[in-house]
Structures are given as structure tokens and as C-alpha cells.
Motif scaffolding. Structure first.
Motif, PDB file in Angstrom:
ATOM      1  N   GLU A 178       0.826  -1.206   0.000  1.00 19.43           N
ATOM      2  CA  GLU A 178       0.000   0.000   0.000  1.00 19.43           C
ATOM      3  C   GLU A 178       0.864   1.263   0.000  1.00 19.43           C
ATOM      4  OE1 GLU A 178      -2.393  -0.591   3.439  1.00 19.43           O
ATOM      5  OE2 GLU A 178      -3.788  -1.979   2.437  1.00 19.43           O
ATOM      6  N   SER A 179       1.977   1.224   0.724  1.00 18.01           N
ATOM      7  CA  SER A 179       2.873   2.380   0.776  1.00 18.01           C
ATOM      8  C   SER A 179       3.491   2.652  -0.582  1.00 18.01           C
ATOM      9  CB  SER A 179       3.977   2.151   1.821  1.00 18.01           C
ATOM     10  OG  SER A 179       3.425   2.051   3.117  1.00 18.01           O
ATOM     11  N   CYS A 180       3.900   1.594  -1.283  1.00 18.95           N
ATOM     12  CA  CYS A 180       4.470   1.772  -2.622  1.00 18.95           C
ATOM     13  C   CYS A 180       3.445   2.384  -3.575  1.00 18.95           C
ATOM     14  CB  CYS A 180       4.981   0.440  -3.167  1.00 18.95           C
ATOM     15  SG  CYS A 180       6.506  -0.150  -2.403  1.00 18.95           S
ATOM     16  N   ALA A 181       2.203   1.937  -3.460  1.00 21.17           N
ATOM     17  CA  ALA A 181       1.143   2.499  -4.308  1.00 21.17           C
ATOM     18  C   ALA A 181       0.910   3.966  -3.974  1.00 21.17           C
ATOM     19  CB  ALA A 181      -0.142   1.691  -4.133  1.00 21.17           C
ATOM     20  N   LEU A 182       0.862   4.281  -2.687  1.00 25.88           N
ATOM     21  CA  LEU A 182       0.643   5.662  -2.251  1.00 25.88           C
ATOM     22  C   LEU A 182       1.750   6.588  -2.735  1.00 25.88           C
ATOM     23  CD1 LEU A 182      -0.968   7.679  -0.401  1.00 25.88           C
ATOM     24  CD2 LEU A 182       0.644   7.050   1.406  1.00 25.88           C
ATOM     25  N   LEU A 183       2.986   6.089  -2.697  1.00 25.00           N
ATOM     26  CA  LEU A 183       4.141   6.906  -3.073  1.00 25.00           C
ATOM     27  C   LEU A 183       4.405   6.888  -4.576  1.00 25.00           C
ATOM     28  CD1 LEU A 183       6.573   5.824  -0.197  1.00 25.00           C
ATOM     29  CD2 LEU A 183       5.177   7.889  -0.310  1.00 25.00           C
ATOM     30  N   GLY A 184       3.669   6.063  -5.305  1.00 20.01           N
ATOM     31  CA  GLY A 184       3.880   5.974  -6.749  1.00 20.01           C
ATOM     32  C   GLY A 184       5.181   5.294  -7.119  1.00 20.01           C
ATOM     33  N   LEU A 185       5.608   4.340  -6.295  1.00 20.19           N
ATOM     34  CA  LEU A 185       6.865   3.632  -6.551  1.00 20.19           C
ATOM     35  C   LEU A 185       6.590   2.428  -7.442  1.00 20.19           C
ATOM     36  CD1 LEU A 185       8.445   3.696  -2.967  1.00 20.19           C
ATOM     37  CD2 LEU A 185       8.813   5.303  -4.851  1.00 20.19           C
ATOM     38  N   GLY A 186       6.985   2.536  -8.696  1.00 24.32           N
ATOM     39  CA  GLY A 186       6.825   1.424  -9.621  1.00 24.32           C
ATOM     40  C   GLY A 186       8.007   0.479  -9.553  1.00 24.32           C
TER      41      GLY A 186
END
Length: 242
Positions: free
Chosen positions: A115-123
Motif C-alpha cells: 500500500e505504501s508503494c502504491a501511495l508513493l507511486g513507486l513502480g
């Protein structure tokens, strides 16, 4: 909870001491701080509650891995036992070209990291649910990765057995340890042999601001790991390779 101006300055100043300029990505660390402190109210992600501790002991401590000089360029990196995403999340923010795999046995922690990666836009991220002892025997992950990073809990013998089977020949394990690690490296040459590893360097570091001592243990994978490794968890705990 938002990162204060004091916390922001501490992070930027500490990063400079590590040779890193975080101004272009500071907004992502601010979002990560807010996400971590909010999620920590629902699930036990970290025992650290104070802003200063989170900045120093999670964000900056994770970034000390960059002092290895081995995390530049488009590499496949596995963060073994990532927990709340450390060191993997700060490393991915600082080095977006890394393809980061987060490996964690606790499903709710891995879900938080996702969820954190999605929130931060980390692809260019992937999430692997399971224990390293099992994942390392799966063909799609065995001998796959260029680098493995681990915020080390357990002895170097245990850590090496978990991580080296995941690395391809020519890859590196970067393990974060404290100054007491020298005692854990007795018999390291013999112990690493069946895993295909050699100890390359123990890099001495000081955590910015606090002065806490850190060590990066860098092990190179020079040959294939013998097929029976890693062993079952109880065997690793009972009879370490070194």
C-alpha cells in the motif's frame, strides 16, 4: 501525522552527511512518515514512536546501505524480512532505478508495504509473501537477484544462509549490523563455502546526528549455493554455519 519542519531538516541534513541529496524526493519521505505513523496505530509495524527516532533509525539508517557503492543502476534487489519496509522503501525512494522485491512472512506487514508503494507511486516493485527458507527453494526466486539487503536480526551465519541462495553468482549481500558483528564472523570463510559466498568487506559507518556505530557486512556470491541450503528454520537456529 505530518513530518515537522524539524524532522524534515534532520532528514535532509543527515542525508548530506551520508553523501545523499534528498531535496528532490523529500516529499516522498514526508508521505512515508505520515503513512507509517498512521498505520502503526492499527498494526504493530515499529516500536519507534518519536519523530527523531523514525528519521534517524528507519530512514537514515536504511540509506547507509548506499555507502556500499553496490546499489547503483538497474538492479534486482530483494529486501529480506522487510518488516515495515526497511531498508527497502527508503532505498527505492533514493534509487528509483532499482527493481525492489519486498520479502516478508507476515502478511499484514507486506500488505502495508504494498500500500505504501502504491501511495508513493513507486513502480518496479514486487511483493513476496513467505519465509526466506522456503522462498529460496522456489525456482523463480533461487539465484535470481543481483543484490540482497537485510536489516540484520540473527547471526551472520543465519543471515548468510537465508540470503545467499537468493543471489545469482556475482551478486552481493549487504547486511546491516552493529559493531559487535566481528564476533559473528569467526569461521566465516569455512561457513560461507557451501553457500558460494566470500566475505568481501566490513564497512564501518556512523549514523548521522546520533553517532551510533553501524557496520555493513558485504558478502559476494562467487559460486552456486549447494542445493540443500537454506535448511529448515530449526536447523538454521540450532546449528549455524558459523
Amino acid at each position: 501525522m505530518e513530518l515537522t519542519a524539524t524532522g524534515r531538516e534532520l532528514l535532509l541534513r543527515g542525508a548530506v552527511a551520508l553523501g545523499e541529496e534528498l531535496s528532490p524526493t523529500i516529499h516522498l519521505f514526508e508521505r512515508l512518515y505520515a503513512q507509517l505513523t498512521e498505520a502503526n496505530r492499527q498494526i504493530n509495524l515499529t516500536s519507534l514512536r518519536e519523530e527523531r527516532d523514525i528519521v534517524l533509525k528507519h530512514f537514515l539508517d536504511s540509506l547507509t546501505c548506499l555507502a556500499s557503492g553496490l546499489l547503483e543502476g538497474p538492479l534486482e534487489v530483494v529486501d529480506v524480512g522487510t518488516g515495515a519496509g526497511f531498508p527497502g522503501l527508503p532505498l527505492k525512494i533514493a534509487r528509483p532505478s532499482l527493481r525492489m522485491y519486498f520479502l516478508e512472512a507476515t502478511r499484514k506487514k507486506l500488505r502495508y508495504v504494498e500500500e505504501s508503494c502504491a501511495l508513493l507511486g513507486l513502480g518496479d516493485t514486487a511483493f513476496v509473501w513467505g519465509r526466506a527458507e522456503q522462498i529460496a527453494h522456489q525456482p523463480e526466486y533461487r539465484a535470481r537477484f543481483d543484490r540482497a539487503v537485510i536489516r540484520a536480526v540473527g547471526s551472520m551465519g543465519q543471515i548468510s544462509e537465508l540470503c545467499l541462495p537468493l543471489l545469482k553468482v556475482g551478486g552481493y549481500l549487504i547486511a546491516q549490523k552493529g559493531p559487535e558483528v566481528a564476533r559473528e564472523l569467526e569461521g566465516v570463510e569455512r561457513g560461507l563455502r557451501p553457500l558460494g559466498g566470500v566475505l568481501e568487506e566490513v564497512k564501518e559507518l556512523e549514523l548521522p546526528e546520533s553517532g551510533d556505530q553501524r557496520r555493513l557486512v558485504i558478502i559476494k556470491k562467487v559460486a552456486a549455493t549447494e542445493p540443500r541450503y537454506p535448511r529448515r528454520p530449526e536447523a538454521i537456529a540450532r546449528h549455524g554455519l558459523f
